[in-house]
Design a protein around this motif. Sequence first.
Motif, PDB file in Angstrom:
ATOM      1  N   LEU A 205       0.829  -1.210   0.000  1.00 51.70           N
ATOM      2  CA  LEU A 205       0.000   0.000   0.000  1.00 51.70           C
ATOM      3  C   LEU A 205       0.861   1.258   0.000  1.00 51.70           C
ATOM      4  O   LEU A 205       0.536   2.243  -0.674  1.00 51.70           O
ATOM      5  CB  LEU A 205      -0.917  -0.010   1.221  1.00 51.70           C
ATOM      6  N   ALA A 206       1.965   1.226   0.739  1.00 51.68           N
ATOM      7  CA  ALA A 206       2.859   2.387   0.766  1.00 51.68           C
ATOM      8  C   ALA A 206       3.460   2.646  -0.612  1.00 51.68           C
ATOM      9  O   ALA A 206       3.572   3.793  -1.038  1.00 51.68           O
ATOM     10  CB  ALA A 206       3.965   2.172   1.803  1.00 51.68           C
TER      11      ALA A 206
ATOM     12  N   VAL B 285      -0.413   4.004   3.878  1.00 52.37           N
ATOM     13  CA  VAL B 285      -0.905   4.883   2.813  1.00 52.37           C
ATOM     14  C   VAL B 285      -0.487   6.328   3.085  1.00 52.37           C
ATOM     15  O   VAL B 285      -0.032   7.043   2.176  1.00 52.37           O
ATOM     16  CB  VAL B 285      -2.431   4.771   2.690  1.00 52.37           C
ATOM     17  N   ILE B 286      -0.613   6.772   4.326  1.00 55.80           N
ATOM     18  CA  ILE B 286      -0.229   8.142   4.678  1.00 55.80           C
ATOM     19  C   ILE B 286       1.267   8.352   4.464  1.00 55.80           C
ATOM     20  O   ILE B 286       1.703   9.360   3.888  1.00 55.80           O
ATOM     21  CB  ILE B 286      -0.615   8.451   6.137  1.00 55.80           C
TER      22      ILE B 286
ATOM     23  N   GLY C 112       3.322   6.621   2.483  1.00 56.36           N
ATOM     24  CA  GLY C 112       3.655   6.579   1.063  1.00 56.36           C
ATOM     25  C   GLY C 112       3.300   7.870   0.345  1.00 56.36           C
ATOM     26  O   GLY C 112       4.077   8.379  -0.482  1.00 56.36           O
ATOM     27  N   ALA C 113       2.128   8.427   0.666  1.00 55.98           N
ATOM     28  CA  ALA C 113       1.728   9.686   0.042  1.00 55.98           C
ATOM     29  C   ALA C 113       2.679  10.818   0.419  1.00 55.98           C
ATOM     30  O   ALA C 113       3.085  11.625  -0.425  1.00 55.98           O
ATOM     31  CB  ALA C 113       0.298  10.034   0.459  1.00 55.98           C
TER      32      ALA C 113
ATOM     33  N   LEU D 169       1.357   6.864  -6.691  1.00 59.82           N
ATOM     34  CA  LEU D 169       0.160   7.626  -7.045  1.00 59.82           C
ATOM     35  C   LEU D 169       0.290   9.092  -6.638  1.00 59.82           C
ATOM     36  O   LEU D 169      -0.075   9.996  -7.413  1.00 59.82           O
ATOM     37  CB  LEU D 169      -1.063   7.004  -6.377  1.00 59.82           C
ATOM     38  N   SER D 170       0.818   9.358  -5.450  1.00 55.67           N
ATOM     39  CA  SER D 170       0.960  10.752  -5.015  1.00 55.67           C
ATOM     40  C   SER D 170       1.960  11.496  -5.887  1.00 55.67           C
ATOM     41  O   SER D 170       1.756  12.671  -6.217  1.00 55.67           O
ATOM     42  CB  SER D 170       1.391  10.807  -3.546  1.00 55.67           C
TER      43      SER D 170
ATOM     44  N   GLY E 237       2.571   9.289   9.314  1.00 52.18           N
ATOM     45  CA  GLY E 237       2.560   7.897   8.894  1.00 52.18           C
ATOM     46  C   GLY E 237       3.675   7.080   9.510  1.00 52.18           C
ATOM     47  O   GLY E 237       3.475   5.921   9.883  1.00 52.18           O
TER      48      GLY E 237
ATOM     49  N   PHE F 101       2.187   1.759  -3.628  1.00 51.82           N
ATOM     50  CA  PHE F 101       1.138   2.276  -4.513  1.00 51.82           C
ATOM     51  C   PHE F 101       0.803   3.726  -4.180  1.00 51.82           C
ATOM     52  O   PHE F 101       0.628   4.559  -5.075  1.00 51.82           O
ATOM     53  CB  PHE F 101      -0.117   1.409  -4.416  1.00 51.82           C
ATOM     54  N   SER F 102       0.703   4.036  -2.893  1.00 50.73           N
ATOM     55  CA  SER F 102       0.405   5.412  -2.479  1.00 50.73           C
ATOM     56  C   SER F 102       1.532   6.352  -2.871  1.00 50.73           C
ATOM     57  O   SER F 102       1.293   7.490  -3.301  1.00 50.73           O
ATOM     58  CB  SER F 102       0.183   5.447  -0.966  1.00 50.73           C
ATOM     59  N   PHE F 103       2.761   5.898  -2.735  1.00 43.83           N
ATOM     60  CA  PHE F 103       3.933   6.689  -3.100  1.00 43.83           C
ATOM     61  C   PHE F 103       3.919   7.044  -4.588  1.00 43.83           C
ATOM     62  O   PHE F 103       4.062   8.214  -4.967  1.00 43.83           O
ATOM     63  CB  PHE F 103       5.195   5.901  -2.741  1.00 43.83           C
TER      64      PHE F 103
END
Length: 260
Positions: free
Chosen positions: A19-20, A87-88, A90-91, A26-27, A68, A22-24
């Motif tokens: 998840l990290a 997620v937090i 990674g973003a 994507l952000s 995060g 993917f979030s990384f």
Amino acid sequence: MGHWWARNIVEPGKLPLTLALFSFVLSFVIVRSIARLIRAGRGPFRNVTPGGMHIHHVVPGVVLVVIGGFGAVTSGRYGLGAAVCAVIFGAGAGLVLDEFALLLHLADVYWSDEGRKSVEIVVLTAALVGLVLGGFLPFGVNELSPQEARGRGLFAGDAALNFAFALIALSKGKPRTALIGAVVPFVALVGAVRLARPVSPWAKRFYRRRHRTRARAIRRAYRHDRRWAGPRRRLEEFIGGAPDPARTALPGGRDGGPPR
């Protein structure tokens, strides 16, 4: 394929890292796209400038990384809390590394030639995390089976040897090879045995009186840069956008030409 995906990507212990990642990614894609729209004057987006001061997105990125990171430390590797913190984190990491060049130079070089370092570090980070998800462990000896634990000393020795190869590759002026080699042993070995870059610490120390070796290193570096600089530049511009033409020249004429 389905078994590999379940074991390495979505198993409970690796789900936060997945998840990290993917979030990384994507952000980074979202913020870079918004920055390109702002630069082109399209869409409803504008720079955040309260009181005339430009707030770079590295600032909220640092806040998200702190939240995060500390949340992940307290929530462990399992459960909803771990997934949310991943997620937090990674973003926030995506926002921070998108302006890595700004932190490195302590100047707004986002759309300059120096700003390409941000794109490069994001790609390297995503690749390394993807390798870890795929089963590669950077110098790790944790989570060994009972059979593997009996050979723990040999495993630790191999990890130390690979770490030494990665350090040699780094001293030879090959940071990308050293980073990837920290996870993939064969890459570190290749980087350690090949010629050093002519301006690297290794070349300055060991090639100082070996004039033929130094000349070979200069020729090889020039041929490598001439072959790969163009494709790498086009890839970076495709991902992060072309720099401002008025700011592409580097001080001292380091923007092109054969080495002296």
